[in-house]
Design a protein around this motif. Structure first.
Motif, PDB file in Angstrom:
ATOM      1  N   GLN A 193      -0.168  -1.428  -5.710  1.00 32.00           N
ATOM      2  CA  GLN A 193      -0.367  -1.781  -4.300  1.00 32.00           C
ATOM      3  C   GLN A 193       0.885  -2.335  -3.623  1.00 32.00           C
TER       4      GLN A 193
ATOM      5  N   THR B 175      -5.189  -4.130   5.154  1.00 33.67           N
ATOM      6  CA  THR B 175      -5.257  -3.031   6.120  1.00 33.67           C
ATOM      7  C   THR B 175      -5.403  -1.687   5.417  1.00 33.67           C
ATOM      8  N   GLY B 176      -4.944  -1.601   4.164  1.00 36.40           N
ATOM      9  CA  GLY B 176      -4.989  -0.349   3.433  1.00 36.40           C
ATOM     10  C   GLY B 176      -3.934   0.648   3.881  1.00 36.40           C
ATOM     11  N   ARG B 177      -3.166   0.305   4.890  1.00 38.25           N
ATOM     12  CA  ARG B 177      -2.142   1.216   5.406  1.00 38.25           C
ATOM     13  C   ARG B 177      -0.792   0.945   4.743  1.00 38.25           C
ATOM     14  N   GLU B 178      -0.041   2.013   4.566  1.00 30.73           N
ATOM     15  CA  GLU B 178       1.314   1.853   4.028  1.00 30.73           C
ATOM     16  C   GLU B 178       2.170   1.116   5.056  1.00 30.73           C
ATOM     17  N   THR B 179       2.694  -0.031   4.647  1.00 34.28           N
ATOM     18  CA  THR B 179       3.438  -0.901   5.561  1.00 34.28           C
ATOM     19  C   THR B 179       4.719  -1.380   4.898  1.00 34.28           C
TER      20      THR B 179
ATOM     21  N   ASN C 275       0.839  -1.204   0.000  1.00 35.31           N
ATOM     22  CA  ASN C 275       0.000   0.000   0.000  1.00 35.31           C
ATOM     23  C   ASN C 275       0.879   1.262   0.000  1.00 35.31           C
TER      24      ASN C 275
ATOM     25  N   PRO D 245      -1.620   9.349  -2.052  1.00 40.13           N
ATOM     26  CA  PRO D 245      -1.823   8.398  -0.958  1.00 40.13           C
ATOM     27  C   PRO D 245      -2.062   6.982  -1.492  1.00 40.13           C
ATOM     28  N   PRO D 246      -1.964   5.969  -0.623  1.00 37.95           N
ATOM     29  CA  PRO D 246      -2.238   4.599  -1.045  1.00 37.95           C
ATOM     30  C   PRO D 246      -3.656   4.451  -1.580  1.00 37.95           C
ATOM     31  N   SER D 247      -3.776   3.688  -2.677  1.00 36.30           N
ATOM     32  CA  SER D 247      -5.096   3.400  -3.243  1.00 36.30           C
ATOM     33  C   SER D 247      -4.921   2.370  -4.351  1.00 36.30           C
TER      34      SER D 247
ATOM     35  N   SER E 242       2.601   4.903  -0.739  1.00 37.23           N
ATOM     36  CA  SER E 242       2.332   6.242  -1.240  1.00 37.23           C
ATOM     37  C   SER E 242       3.288   6.475  -2.403  1.00 37.23           C
TER      38      SER E 242
END
Length: 527
Positions: A405, A469-473, A336, A396-398, A338
């Motif tokens: 992704q 999670t949709g979060r940048e990890t 995810n 942003p992530p999307s 950016s």
């Protein structure tokens, strides 16, 4: 060999004139070696440490060393090296003409200079990559010149010279392909060129010419057919696969262009590939990622075997978008991600759009130099140019993020990485040079699973759980993996035909021209 034996005979007479058998210890010769080597720091350091004893001129080991050197120099063309640059006949003539201690010292040092030039040419290349193209930023594994002399005197000469060339499977296969192509060049190519495009079902003389050329190149067995039948169609398909073409079995214009390439053209590509292999003459990692820019593929290699492969999209063929060539180490996978828009893209592509419409590219956030998001309605974009624009852009992530992704980072000064992309349609194209320089992957999730399998019991399940999670990890790779971005228009496999690709950036043409200027020639050997 007769000429070489004559040289040794002349040397024996020279040594006799110095009062053999003590000539090697002659103070006059040592002084001459010291003076002759003074302008080359490495050679001078070697001889100084060696008491200025000659290593070429003399009987016994020296004579065997000299003979092995001349044999290697005379065979240097088989490695695609510039034989003429070693001035073999001049060296022999100078040896034959040596009558004084000074002349013997001069030729001793000249032999060491030639040896070092040959050894470095063979082991790490004739050319300096960055001087040919500024985006060939490969760090060549140069070896200290003095160490070649030190290793030589401790070794048996002939095995030492044989071991100088890269010992990779790829280099050995290219060496064999080069010899086969030289035979084809010596026979006058693979026959007539096919006069035009052909389709299955066609017949006549043009099909006979196509048949003969495919046979000469090893793609078609014995047949007298003059009809574009199933056997020719299958041969064309295999040829297309070996040349990065759409394998439809139709000999269209692009396929005919490749079929009509001369053996000499292919020989030049192989010689360039051998030079490139010398630039990468180092341990590549039991597991590593290999991206061949011209092949539009990314592969994971485990112990010399391809264990994963996916299509890729590389940089477009324009001055600011071509993908550079280098090696680095992949350290992390970012799920995810950016997209921090590169400065060059921000000011060249997006700033003009923002000047025309402040609400353009609304999916991108405007960020100041302290990392704060700035409202666009408070910015007068018209007052800025490419040098003064004080903001950056961030996506942003999307699902629609420009990086997709997932991205794969191997930190480098060129801001190049591997990543996913929402533009999936490009992977179906034959030539896939469209990006701003980074490598887009056709199967990024599967690539991630393959990488993570080394550290996760369930790599797919783990990756998907992070993705959801949709979060940048950031996932750190417990065992960092070497990444090699290469550019090969000729490459081999353990079985099958040699593979050829188009010179998408024109880099190999530059390399060949530079090699030719240095004295590398296309040899044609009669079978």
């Amino acid at each position: 060999m007769v000429r070489l034996q004559l040289v040794f005979a002349v040397l024996a007479l020279v040594f006799a004139g110095f009062g053999a058998p003590a000539h090697a210890q002659s103070a006059a010769i040592k002084q001459a070696i010291a003076e002759a080597s003074a302008n080359d720091e490495d050679i001078a350091a070697y001889y100084r440490d060696n008491g200025f004893d000659p290593i070429w001129i003399g009987r016994g080991k020296n004579a065997r060393r000299l003979e092995a050197l001349f044999e290697a120099l005379e065979q240097s063309g088989s490695h695609g090296l510039p034989t003429s640059s070693y001035k073999i006949d001049q060296l022999k003539a100078e040896i034959s003409a040596a009558k004084t201690a000074r002349q013997v010292g001069n030729i001793e040092v000249a032999l060491s200079e030639t040896f070092l030039r040959y050894a470095t040419n063979l082991q790490t290349g004739v050319l300096v990559p960055r001087r040919i193209d500024p985006l060939i930023v490969r760090e060549v594994p140069y070896r200290a010149r003095k160490s070649y002399l030190e290793s030589l005197v401790k070794s048996t000469p002939r095995p030492f010279f044989r071991a100088l060339a890269p010992q990779t499977q790829e280099y050995n296969r290219l060496f064999a392909v080069k010899a086969d192509l030289e035979l084809a060049v010596g026979r006058g190519d693979w026959g007539q060129k096919v006069p035009g495009a052909l389709k299955p079902g066609a017949g006549g003389n043009s099909v006979a010419i196509l048949r003969n050329r495919l046979q000469a190149m090893g793609y078609l067995g014995r047949t007298a057919t003059t009809t574009y039948d199933a056997s020719i169609q299958q041969a064309v398909q295999v040829f297309q696969m070996d040349h990065g073409l759409t394998a439809d079995g139709v000999a269209g214009p692009a396929t005919i262009d490749e079929i009509n390439k001369q053996a000499a053209d292919r020989l030049a590509s192989v010689i360039v590939a051998m030079e490139r292999e010398r630039w990468l003459n180092k341990e590549r990692g039991a597991r590593h990622v290999l991206v061949n820019i011209t092949d539009f593929t990314a592969k994971i290699i485990d112990n010399d075997k391809v264990t994963f492969e996916t299509r890729s999209v590389v940089g477009a063929n324009s001055d600011d978008r071509r993908t550079p060539e280098f090696s680095d180490v992949m350290e992390m996978v970012v799920v995810n991600p950016s997209w921090n828009v590169p400065r060059s893209i921000t000011v060249k592509e997006y700033l003009p759009m923002l000047k025309a419409n402040p609400n353009a590219v609304g999916h991108l956030k405007l960020v100041d130099n302290r990392g704060r998001v700035v409202a666009r309605n408070g910015v007068n974009f018209a007052q800025y140019d490419a040098k003064t624009f004080p903001f950056s852009l961030k996506e942003p992530p999307s699902d629609g993020n420009a990086l997709g992704q997932v991205k794969f980072l191997f930190p480098n000064p060129y801001n190049i990485y591997l990543h996913d992309t929402p533009a999936k349609n490009l992977f179906g194209r034959e030539v896939r040079a469209y990006s701003h320089g980074c490598i887009r992957l056709g199967q990024p999730f599967d690539f991630a699973y393959a990488l993570l399998a080394a550290q996760e019991a369930d790599p797919q399940g783990y990756f998907q759980s992070v993705l959801k999670t949709g979060r940048e990890t950031t996932i750190s790779l417990k065992q960092p993996i070497p990444v090699h971005l290469i550019y090969r228009t000729a490459f081999t496999s353990s079985k099958g035909h040699v593979q050829y690709r188009r010179d998408v950036y024109g880099r190999d043409a530059k390399i060949w021209n530079a090699l030719a200027q240095r004295g590398v020639v296309l040899r044609g050997i009669q079978g």
